[in-house]
Design a protein around this motif. Structure first.
Motif, mmCIF file in Angstrom:
data_model
loop_
_atom_site.group_PDB
_atom_site.id
_atom_site.type_symbol
_atom_site.label_atom_id
_atom_site.label_comp_id
_atom_site.label_asym_id
_atom_site.label_seq_id
_atom_site.Cartn_x
_atom_site.Cartn_y
_atom_site.Cartn_z
ATOM 1 N N ILE A 158 -28.325 23.519 13.717
ATOM 2 C CA ILE A 158 -29.376 24.541 13.811
ATOM 3 C C ILE A 158 -29.460 25.327 12.502
ATOM 4 O O ILE A 158 -30.548 25.569 11.979
ATOM 5 C CB ILE A 158 -29.126 25.482 15.001
ATOM 6 N N LEU A 159 -28.310 25.712 11.963
ATOM 7 C CA LEU A 159 -28.302 26.465 10.706
ATOM 8 C C LEU A 159 -28.898 25.655 9.561
ATOM 9 O O LEU A 159 -29.700 26.168 8.768
ATOM 10 C CB LEU A 159 -26.878 26.905 10.358
ATOM 11 N N ALA A 160 -28.515 24.388 9.458
ATOM 12 C CA ALA A 160 -29.037 23.541 8.370
ATOM 13 C C ALA A 160 -30.547 23.342 8.511
ATOM 14 O O ALA A 160 -31.289 23.426 7.526
ATOM 15 C CB ALA A 160 -28.319 22.199 8.358
ATOM 16 N N ARG A 161 -30.999 23.104 9.729
ATOM 17 C CA ARG A 161 -32.436 22.921 9.960
ATOM 18 C C ARG A 161 -33.209 24.196 9.593
ATOM 19 O O ARG A 161 -34.224 24.154 8.914
ATOM 20 C CB ARG A 161 -32.681 22.538 11.415
ATOM 21 N N GLU A 162 -32.695 25.345 10.034
ATOM 22 C CA GLU A 162 -33.380 26.604 9.752
ATOM 23 C C GLU A 162 -33.326 26.935 8.264
ATOM 24 O O GLU A 162 -34.296 27.439 7.701
ATOM 25 C CB GLU A 162 -32.767 27.735 10.574
ATOM 26 N N TYR A 163 -32.215 26.651 7.606
ATOM 27 C CA TYR A 163 -32.105 26.888 6.168
ATOM 28 C C TYR A 163 -33.122 26.040 5.403
ATOM 29 O O TYR A 163 -33.788 26.530 4.485
ATOM 30 C CB TYR A 163 -30.677 26.594 5.692
ATOM 31 N N ASN A 164 -33.263 24.780 5.793
ATOM 32 C CA ASN A 164 -34.252 23.916 5.134
ATOM 33 C C ASN A 164 -35.676 24.413 5.367
ATOM 34 O O ASN A 164 -36.500 24.407 4.452
ATOM 35 C CB ASN A 164 -34.096 22.471 5.605
ATOM 36 N N LYS A 165 -35.986 24.858 6.577
ATOM 37 C CA LYS A 165 -37.311 25.425 6.859
ATOM 38 C C LYS A 165 -37.550 26.673 6.006
ATOM 39 O O LYS A 165 -38.641 26.874 5.466
ATOM 40 C CB LYS A 165 -37.448 25.795 8.341
#
Length: 177
Positions: A158-165
């Motif tokens: 979740i953190l990686a996905r949100e960071y990329n967004k």
């Protein structure tokens, strides 16, 4: 040269991700703001907003991204809040379907009321991108946005996905999209 560029880019991403994951925004004290804005989509967000509104932290609240079929009385029952609170002080925003449209819906709502300070309530891992979208939607930047994050225990995915967004949105904002 290409390998070095890739390595520097990867190192920059990793350092940025570490900053993003370690320093998640935190809950705020009960300080006064003109309005509260709650973005739907995560546990504890609406509860936090209603509790703050009942404690007098603001006079009005927008819940952005509410499904069109939901009625105020249903929310009042679900969150054990007085119906009068929903009729006097809470606006249900029904236009937003994602974080970007949350920002647009919120900006329009705030502009109509000429507020100067707003408490933004969303989940800790979502706060930076939500605030970025709201800032991008405000025409002149006069608004003071106060972060009030709802704590969570996000997975690395979740953190990686949100960071990329978040990174993609920052890049898009830089080039004017």
């Amino acid at each position: 040269m290409i390998v070095r560029l890739f390595a520097v880019t990867l190192l920059g991403w990793m350092l940025g991700f570490a900053w993003f994951a370690i320093f998640l925004p935190q809950p705020l004290d009960g300080r006064q703001t003109d309005a509260i804005v709650v973005l739907t989509g995560g546990a504890g967000r609406i509860d936090r907003g209603i509790a703050l509104l009942e404690d007098g932290a603001a006079k009005r609240m927008l819940i952005s991204g509410v499904d069109r079929s939901v009625r105020p009385v249903e929310l009042a029952v679900q969150y054990k809040a007085p119906e009068r609170l929903f009729s006097c002080c809470i606006t249900l925003g029904r236009e937003a379907i994602d974080t970007r449209s949350n920002g647009l819906e919120t900006a329009r709502w705030l502009e109509r009321r000429d507020y100067k300070t707003v408490r933004l309530i969303t989940t800790d891992w979502h706060m930076r991108r939500a605030a970025l979208e709201l800032r991008q939607s405000m025409p002149d930047g006069r608004m003071t946005i106060v972060y009030d994050a709802v704590p969570s225990r996000p997975s690395l995915t979740i953190l990686a996905r949100e960071y990329n967004k978040y990174l993609l949105r920052r890049i898009a904002a830089l080039i004017g999209i």
